[in-house]
Design an enzyme around this catalytic site. Structure first.
Site, PDB file in Angstrom:
ATOM      1  N   ASN A  94     -18.814  28.467 -21.464  1.00  0.00           N
ATOM      2  CA  ASN A  94     -19.418  27.371 -20.704  1.00  0.00           C
ATOM      3  C   ASN A  94     -19.071  27.428 -19.219  1.00  0.00           C
ATOM      4  OD1 ASN A  94     -20.524  26.290 -23.066  1.00  0.00           O
ATOM      5  ND2 ASN A  94     -18.637  25.143 -23.491  1.00  0.00           N
ATOM      6  N   SER A 118     -15.449  26.720 -26.323  1.00  0.00           N
ATOM      7  CA  SER A 118     -15.641  25.476 -27.066  1.00  0.00           C
ATOM      8  C   SER A 118     -14.567  25.374 -28.134  1.00  0.00           C
ATOM      9  CB  SER A 118     -17.031  25.485 -27.699  1.00  0.00           C
ATOM     10  OG  SER A 118     -17.036  24.682 -28.862  1.00  0.00           O
ATOM     11  N   GLN A 145      -7.224  -2.106   4.353  1.00  0.00           N
ATOM     12  CA  GLN A 145      -6.206  -1.326   3.653  1.00  0.00           C
ATOM     13  C   GLN A 145      -6.855  -0.515   2.519  1.00  0.00           C
ATOM     14  OE1 GLN A 145      -2.066  -2.754   3.168  1.00  0.00           O
ATOM     15  NE2 GLN A 145      -2.608  -3.000   1.008  1.00  0.00           N
ATOM     16  N   LYS A 205      -8.016   3.736   2.556  1.00  0.00           N
ATOM     17  CA  LYS A 205      -7.303   5.013   2.389  1.00  0.00           C
ATOM     18  C   LYS A 205      -7.611   5.731   1.089  1.00  0.00           C
ATOM     19  CE  LYS A 205      -4.085   3.023   5.307  1.00  0.00           C
ATOM     20  NZ  LYS A 205      -4.935   1.819   5.175  1.00  0.00           N
ATOM     21  N   SER A 225       0.831  -1.211   0.000  1.00  0.00           N
ATOM     22  CA  SER A 225       0.000   0.000   0.000  1.00  0.00           C
ATOM     23  C   SER A 225       0.863   1.258   0.000  1.00  0.00           C
ATOM     24  CB  SER A 225      -0.928  -0.001   1.223  1.00  0.00           C
ATOM     25  OG  SER A 225      -0.188  -0.176   2.416  1.00  0.00           O
ATOM     26  N   GLU A 276     -20.096  22.703 -13.655  1.00  0.00           N
ATOM     27  CA  GLU A 276     -20.422  21.356 -14.136  1.00  0.00           C
ATOM     28  C   GLU A 276     -19.494  20.310 -13.514  1.00  0.00           C
ATOM     29  OE1 GLU A 276     -21.311  21.205 -18.552  1.00  0.00           O
ATOM     30  OE2 GLU A 276     -20.786  23.308 -18.307  1.00  0.00           O
ATOM     31  N   LYS A 319     -19.354  30.136 -27.725  1.00  0.00           N
ATOM     32  CA  LYS A 319     -19.652  29.503 -26.443  1.00  0.00           C
ATOM     33  C   LYS A 319     -18.842  30.054 -25.272  1.00  0.00           C
ATOM     34  CE  LYS A 319     -22.081  26.437 -25.647  1.00  0.00           C
ATOM     35  NZ  LYS A 319     -22.083  25.012 -25.961  1.00  0.00           N
ATOM     36  N   THR A 330     -40.639  26.916  -7.224  1.00  0.00           N
ATOM     37  CA  THR A 330     -40.882  25.548  -6.763  1.00  0.00           C
ATOM     38  C   THR A 330     -41.222  24.775  -8.028  1.00  0.00           C
ATOM     39  OG1 THR A 330     -43.262  25.874  -6.413  1.00  0.00           O
ATOM     40  CG2 THR A 330     -41.834  26.320  -4.523  1.00  0.00           C
ATOM     41  N   HIS A 331     -40.833  23.543  -8.113  1.00  0.00           N
ATOM     42  CA  HIS A 331     -41.023  22.743  -9.339  1.00  0.00           C
ATOM     43  C   HIS A 331     -40.367  23.418 -10.548  1.00  0.00           C
ATOM     44  CE1 HIS A 331     -44.231  20.632  -7.054  1.00  0.00           C
ATOM     45  NE2 HIS A 331     -44.477  21.843  -6.601  1.00  0.00           N
ATOM     46  N   TYR A 373      -9.106  -6.450  12.993  1.00  0.00           N
ATOM     47  CA  TYR A 373      -8.525  -5.980  11.737  1.00  0.00           C
ATOM     48  C   TYR A 373      -8.611  -7.047  10.653  1.00  0.00           C
ATOM     49  CZ  TYR A 373      -5.247  -4.313   8.242  1.00  0.00           C
ATOM     50  OH  TYR A 373      -4.677  -3.920   7.046  1.00  0.00           O
ATOM     51  N   ASN A 433      -1.606  -2.717  13.212  1.00  0.00           N
ATOM     52  CA  ASN A 433      -3.057  -2.478  13.231  1.00  0.00           C
ATOM     53  C   ASN A 433      -3.431  -1.235  14.032  1.00  0.00           C
ATOM     54  OD1 ASN A 433      -3.007  -4.804  11.816  1.00  0.00           O
ATOM     55  ND2 ASN A 433      -4.008  -6.088  13.367  1.00  0.00           N
TER      56      ASN A 433
END
Ligand code: ARG
Length: 460
Positions: free
Chosen positions: A284, A276, A321, A324, A22, A289, A282, A154-155, A316, A109
């Site tokens: 963006n 773009s 392992q 992480k 590891s 995003e 464009k 709303t909605h 353990y 451990n």
């Protein structure tokens, strides 16, 4: 030759050697590992388990190793599997027998449980600091736009008038909860697993309270099996980070909508937008995003560790392992997202004109119109129906409620008077919503002050 070669009749297969290691990712824990070992050695000496001379040479040796790692002079090796054995092997190669005594009354451990906990404990304030910066940006922007009327939704349908400040401060409230969730996680994790041994403690006369104190913990963990096998703190952290990312993702979604030609409520600074490769026109909102996209990744990190842990018997298991990488990834992702998101918001241009224009259509003052009649004595349900008729009529003629003549209004109810036009103005509708938590300036000021106070209480 492996540490455990005494018991083994063969070399580890090369595939297993790499598979088992590891060090590629846990080398990130080098400082926590050395800090933990320094405390362990000091405690062992004070409890008479190792000599003071050995402790002194361990301390010096570890300090030198730390300096060499930070100077980039050390090459870790998969042959020593992980950060714990890499450091121990280095130490022994440099100081001899004293180095071999460091691991007395300790197991990897409890060692890894300690290192990982300390790492999480150190990262929480970093993330909180970033969130407080973001809160400061929100308050700064909100202060400028307390009178800026926009449609609340709303909605995703225009609903009632709010101010841009109030909309921003809704996120202020969410982020404040994120901060307190992280603080809570930090409080709960602050128990020291060192001295749990492999699982069953030790027969040496160690002092777990001493190491706990030296390492800044409130107490040692109470049960040695739990001490080595608990990863709740990592899950709690990732739970809190997942909720935080959910908030940023919702905010991102709105930023993306607001940047569209359909809304044009905000414009991002050129430094925080992208173009773009083919469409010359464009601009963006990639930052928003990506924050929205990376949210899935942090959820995945949480699910990954939850799934790893779900079937593990005590105590353990090597499966652990796998704890992480998702935690590192979640922390790295959040620490990347929050500052760039804050900078994007700090530099955005707010199109108050377009917000106001959008607020003017969609009958967002219809509730206020019903409230007007209610205040004149009509029961709310009747007023609600009456205004429903007015809206239906308006949708046919393309008028807004405030464009109806008094005569047209009075055909629906004689309770309408000249003062209705004042009552229907969006500025009145927004400004009169003075109920606690509402969009009126007095209330958004209170909300902003609350968050400013929250930030101040946490920054020196
Ligand atoms: N590298 C291991 C981990 O990250 C350290 C603990 C290993 N313990 C063991 N008994 N093999 O979990």
């Amino acid at each position: 030759m492996k540490l455990w070669s005494g018991r083994f009749g063969k070399e580890t297969d090369a595939l297993v050697n790499d598979f088992n290691a590891s060090i590629q990712f846990d080398q990130r824990l080098y400082k926590e590992d050395i800090t933990g070992s320094l405390a362990h050695a000091k405690m062992l000496a004070e409890c008479g388990v190792i000599s003071r001379e050995d402790a002194a040479s361990i301390t010096q040796g570890l300090a030198d190793i730390l300096a060499d790692i930070e100077a980039g002079k050390i090459e870790f090796t998969a042959d020593n599997e992980d950060i714990h054995m890499n450091v121990e092997a280095l130490l022994t190669s440099r100081i001899g027998d004293a180095g071999k005594r460091l691991h007395t009354a300790r197991s990897r451990n409890d060692q890894v449980a300690l290192d990982f906990r300390m790492y999480v404990r150190e990262q929480i304030p970093v993330i909180i600091g970033q969130l407080l910066e973001l809160e400061t940006v929100l308050c700064r922007q909100a202060r400028k736009y307390q009178e800026t009327v926009m449609p609340g939704y709303t909605h995703l349908q225009r609903a009632q008038p709010i101010s841009f400040a109030q909309h921003l401060m809704a996120y202020g409230a969410m982020l404040a909860r994120d901060v307190t969730r992280l603080e809570d996680c930090k409080k709960r994790l602050n128990e020291c697993p060192l001295g749990s041994g492999a699982l069953a403690g030790t027969t040496y006369p160690i002092d777990r309270w001493q190491t706990a104190k030296l390492l800044g913990f409130d107490a040692p963990t109470s049960n040695s099996l739990d001490g080595v096998s608990d990863r709740d703190y990592a899950l709690e952290l990732m739970g809190a980070l997942s909720i935080l990312m959910m908030h940023l993702s919702r905010f991102s979604e709105e930023v993306i909508l607001w940047c569209s030609w359909e809304f044009k409520f905000i414009e991002l600074d050129d430094a925080y937008a992208t173009g773009s490769s083919i469409m010359p026109q464009k601009k963006n909102p990639d930052v928003a995003e990506l924050v929205r996209g990376k949210t899935g990744r942090v959820y995945g990190d949480l699910m990954s560790l939850l799934t790893t842990m779900k079937g593990l018997p005590l105590a353990y298991n090597k499966d652990m392992q796998e704890d992480k990488e998702p935690v590192f990834d979640a922390i790295d992702t959040v620490e990347m997202c929050v500052p760039v998101f804050a900078a994007m918001l700090d530099t955005m241009r707010v199109r108050q004109d377009n917000m106001r224009k959008a607020a003017g259509h969609g009958f967002i003052n219809a509730t206020d119109c019903a409230d007007y009649l209610t205040k004149k004595g009509m029961p709310f349900r009747d007023a609600y129906t009456a205004v429903g008729h007015l809206v239906a009529a308006c949708t046919k003629t393309g008028k807004t409620l405030e464009e109806l003549t008094l005569q047209e209004l009075q055909e629906i109810s004689p309770l309408f008077g000249e003062d209705v036009y004042e009552a229907l103005s969006l500025e009145t509708c927004m400004g009169q919503r003075k109920s606690y938590g509402g969009p009126a300036v007095s209330e958004t000021t209170r909300q902003i002050q609350e968050i400013e106070g929250f930030v101040k209480a946490r920054t020196k």
